[in-house]
Write a protein that holds these residues in place. Structure first.
Motif, PDB file in Angstrom:
ATOM      1  N   PRO A 187      63.797  72.713  20.780  1.00  0.00           N
ATOM      2  CA  PRO A 187      62.905  71.796  21.490  1.00  0.00           C
ATOM      3  C   PRO A 187      62.701  72.176  22.953  1.00  0.00           C
ATOM      4  N   THR A 214      67.071  67.959  27.143  1.00  0.00           N
ATOM      5  CA  THR A 214      66.500  68.503  25.918  1.00  0.00           C
ATOM      6  C   THR A 214      65.695  67.398  25.256  1.00  0.00           C
ATOM      7  N   ASN A 238      62.782  65.808  22.343  1.00  0.00           N
ATOM      8  CA  ASN A 238      62.729  65.810  20.878  1.00  0.00           C
ATOM      9  C   ASN A 238      61.400  66.361  20.357  1.00  0.00           C
ATOM     10  N   SER A 294      67.237  65.080  21.757  1.00  0.00           N
ATOM     11  CA  SER A 294      66.516  65.824  20.715  1.00  0.00           C
ATOM     12  C   SER A 294      66.569  65.176  19.347  1.00  0.00           C
ATOM     13  N   PHE A 303      63.957  65.861  16.318  1.00  0.00           N
ATOM     14  CA  PHE A 303      63.268  67.154  16.373  1.00  0.00           C
ATOM     15  C   PHE A 303      63.541  67.919  15.092  1.00  0.00           C
TER      16      PHE A 303
END
Length: 109
Positions: free
Chosen positions: A36, A54, A56, A102, A105
């Protein structure tokens, strides 16, 4: 390690100035939607510990043209608030704090 000023954007959260930056070009893994999108945040006047977030979603410039939404200042403000609640002290020197948002994701295979 301090964030480069070129390409960074300023944001104010609860009266404190921060700078954040998203890579213009994706990394190889981000380009292929294997990983991601990430961005970095630091205190604007007294940079110390960097916050690495980080997301998603894939990088908006991914090579597979997978749809994604841009990282908005409201997303950055929410991440800063969450990191501060987790104990991030942006003016103190130290290793980067990684904030993983994340969940949801799904990488391309």
């Amino acid at each position: 390690m301090a964030l480069g000023r070129k390409g960074s954007r300023r944001i104010v959260v609860d009266g404190t100035s921060y700078r954040w930056r998203l890579r213009r070009r994706p990394t190889y893994g981000q380009g292929l939607c294997w990983s991601p999108c990430t961005y970095a945040v630091e205190h604007a006047e007294h940079p110390g510990t960097t916050l690495v977030v980080t997301t998603n979603q894939p990088h908006t410039s991914n090579w597979l043209e997978r749809p994604s939404n841009p990282v908005l200042p409201s997303n950055v403000a929410e991440a800063i608030t969450a990191a501060l609640q987790q104990g991030w002290v942006p003016t103190r020197a130290g290793s980067p704090l990684h904030l993983d948002q994340s969940a949801g994701f799904s990488p391309s295979l």
